[in-house]
Design an enzyme around this catalytic site. Structure first.
Site, PDB file in Angstrom:
ATOM      1  N   GLU A  39       0.861  -1.193   0.000  1.00  0.00           N
ATOM      2  CA  GLU A  39       0.000   0.000   0.000  1.00  0.00           C
ATOM      3  C   GLU A  39       0.887   1.229   0.000  1.00  0.00           C
ATOM      4  O   GLU A  39       1.115   1.855   1.027  1.00  0.00           O
ATOM      5  CB  GLU A  39      -0.951  -0.014   1.203  1.00  0.00           C
ATOM      6  CG  GLU A  39      -2.054   1.036   1.088  1.00  0.00           C
ATOM      7  CD  GLU A  39      -2.934   1.137   2.333  1.00  0.00           C
ATOM      8  OE1 GLU A  39      -3.347   0.090   2.877  1.00  0.00           O
ATOM      9  OE2 GLU A  39      -3.202   2.282   2.760  1.00  0.00           O
ATOM     10  N   HIS A  76       1.633   4.779  -1.844  1.00  0.00           N
ATOM     11  CA  HIS A  76       0.877   5.711  -2.671  1.00  0.00           C
ATOM     12  C   HIS A  76       1.757   6.703  -3.425  1.00  0.00           C
ATOM     13  O   HIS A  76       2.813   7.101  -2.952  1.00  0.00           O
ATOM     14  CB  HIS A  76      -0.105   6.487  -1.800  1.00  0.00           C
ATOM     15  CG  HIS A  76      -1.064   5.585  -1.082  1.00  0.00           C
ATOM     16  ND1 HIS A  76      -1.957   4.775  -1.735  1.00  0.00           N
ATOM     17  CD2 HIS A  76      -1.260   5.344   0.240  1.00  0.00           C
ATOM     18  CE1 HIS A  76      -2.674   4.092  -0.852  1.00  0.00           C
ATOM     19  NE2 HIS A  76      -2.269   4.410   0.348  1.00  0.00           N
ATOM     20  N   HIS A  92      -9.412   0.395  -0.620  1.00  0.00           N
ATOM     21  CA  HIS A  92      -8.691   1.377   0.194  1.00  0.00           C
ATOM     22  C   HIS A  92      -9.658   2.432   0.740  1.00  0.00           C
ATOM     23  O   HIS A  92     -10.659   2.751   0.098  1.00  0.00           O
ATOM     24  CB  HIS A  92      -7.612   2.050  -0.680  1.00  0.00           C
ATOM     25  CG  HIS A  92      -6.734   2.983   0.082  1.00  0.00           C
ATOM     26  ND1 HIS A  92      -7.042   4.318   0.257  1.00  0.00           N
ATOM     27  CD2 HIS A  92      -5.569   2.772   0.732  1.00  0.00           C
ATOM     28  CE1 HIS A  92      -6.085   4.880   0.982  1.00  0.00           C
ATOM     29  NE2 HIS A  92      -5.180   3.966   1.273  1.00  0.00           N
ATOM     30  N   ASP A 135       1.820   2.089   3.864  1.00  0.00           N
ATOM     31  CA  ASP A 135       0.962   3.276   3.695  1.00  0.00           C
ATOM     32  C   ASP A 135       1.799   4.553   3.513  1.00  0.00           C
ATOM     33  O   ASP A 135       1.340   5.650   3.797  1.00  0.00           O
ATOM     34  CB  ASP A 135      -0.019   3.458   4.856  1.00  0.00           C
ATOM     35  CG  ASP A 135      -1.337   4.081   4.399  1.00  0.00           C
ATOM     36  OD1 ASP A 135      -1.435   4.496   3.225  1.00  0.00           O
ATOM     37  OD2 ASP A 135      -2.267   4.173   5.216  1.00  0.00           O
TER      38      ASP A 135
HETATM   39 ZN    ZN Z   1      -3.310   4.180   2.175  1.00  0.00          ZN
END
Ligand code: ZN
Length: 325
Positions: free
Chosen positions: A8, A10, A166, A287
């Site tokens: 995950e 981004h 998500h 993340d």
């Molecule tokens: Zn995220």
């Protein structure tokens, strides 16, 4: 430990200019540095991957991304261009990066076409959808259990790729419980409630009875679900209220979902998820850049779990699910 695969991770872009969507999650002081981290792939990000023992990052667009572009034509165009941008980044270092497709769910047929293009032509490993999509007008919210998406789910199952569900925030018009308490929104709380409820809608709709091989990934150790799944099933046995699903929710959680460690560096939360879904359905994620990559890697490397489970969570499960060589 080295060799981790992070799921995950981004990115943003200025062409088209989607990176500004994330400004609301930061103070004005913090935003310039965060913006730079979202736009960077091969510089600071790669250095931190090296430091933290991350071999491969699977890139995905920031949230809410395409899902907030309520004009379907804009959503289709931006998804196509942003996926091309992601493909370009991966092509520069295919040994270190892969990608999940951003999809224009505003147009289900176009979403299928874009998913097929990304997986079959560009080599993407699946898709990441940021919750509900606004469609045709700003104040709309269409969830992935909607009947219009059954052909899309059929394509997901046929392509045999996972869909990462998500978080995004509820629309202000549908978030009365948060009124006057803006701190409850976003990743502190609202994201998990919104996304965990969305996942339950998928399970309860009977989607996985129709497509039993479809696989969904949830971040943040399952958006509160592992903690509450027994109680949800326990109460549904007493009061099913016309639920279409044929199986208990825990059945779908253990057969159609994978959970990641993203942004939840908490050992009791990991142990709870481990007991509910097993080590074969947990995967590493950070993340980044919404979380510090180092926090995620140092916590994971210091975990007191057995070597077999550590290998599964750090890379083996991802390698199998994403069919990585
Ligand atoms: Zn995220």
């Amino acid at each position: 430990m080295t060799g981790k695969i992070a799921l995950e991770e981004h990115f943003g872009s200025t062409e088209p200019d989607i990176v500004e969507q994330s400004a609301t999650h930061f103070t004005a002081d913090a935003w310039p540095a965060q913006r730079a981290r979202l736009l960077d792939v091969h510089d600071q990000r790669l250095r931190m991957m090296d430091e933290g023992g991350i071999e491969l990052s699977v890139l995905s667009l920031l949230s809410p991304g395409i899902q907030a572009l309520w004009d379907p034509a804009v959503a289709v165009d931006w998804a196509h261009r942003l996926n091309d941008h992601a493909a370009d980044q991966v092509a520069r270092r295919p040994d270190r990066f892969a990608a999940f497709a951003a999809l224009p769910m505003q147009d289900p047929d176009a979403a299928i076409a874009e998913l097929r293009r990304c997986v079959l032509d560009l080599g993407f490993k699946g898709a990441l959808v940021n919750g509900f999509s606004q469609i045709g007008a700003e104040d709309t919210a269409v969830y992935l259990d909607d009947p219009r998406y059954r052909p899309f789910w059929s394509a997901v199952q046929d392509l045999d790729v996972p869909l990462y569900l998500h978080p995004r925030d509820s629309l202000p018009s549908r978030g009365e419980i948060y009124e006057g308490h803006p701190w409850l929104l976003g990743s502190a709380w609202g994201f998990s409630v919104e996304t965990g409820t969305h996942a339950l809608r998928l399970m309860g709709s009977g989607l996985f009875d129709e497509f039993p091989r479809a696989q969904v990934i949830l971040g943040h150790f399952g958006e509160l679900l592992p903690f509450n799944i027994w109680r949800t099933d326990h109460r549904l046995e007493v009061a099913p209220r016309g639920i279409p699903a044929l199986q208990p929710m825990a059945h779908y959680l253990r057969n159609n979902f994978h959970l990641t460690t993203s942004g939840n560096h908490r050992t009791p939360a990991l142990l709870n998820a481990l007991l509910e879904v097993g080590a074969d359905r947990l995967m590493f994620a950070t993340d980044y850049p919404f979380e510090a990559m180092r926090d995620a890697t140092e916590w994971f490397d210091g975990l007191e779990i057995n070597d077999a489970d550590r290998a599964k969570i750090s890379h083996e499960n991802a390698r199998r699910l994403l069919k990585l060589k």
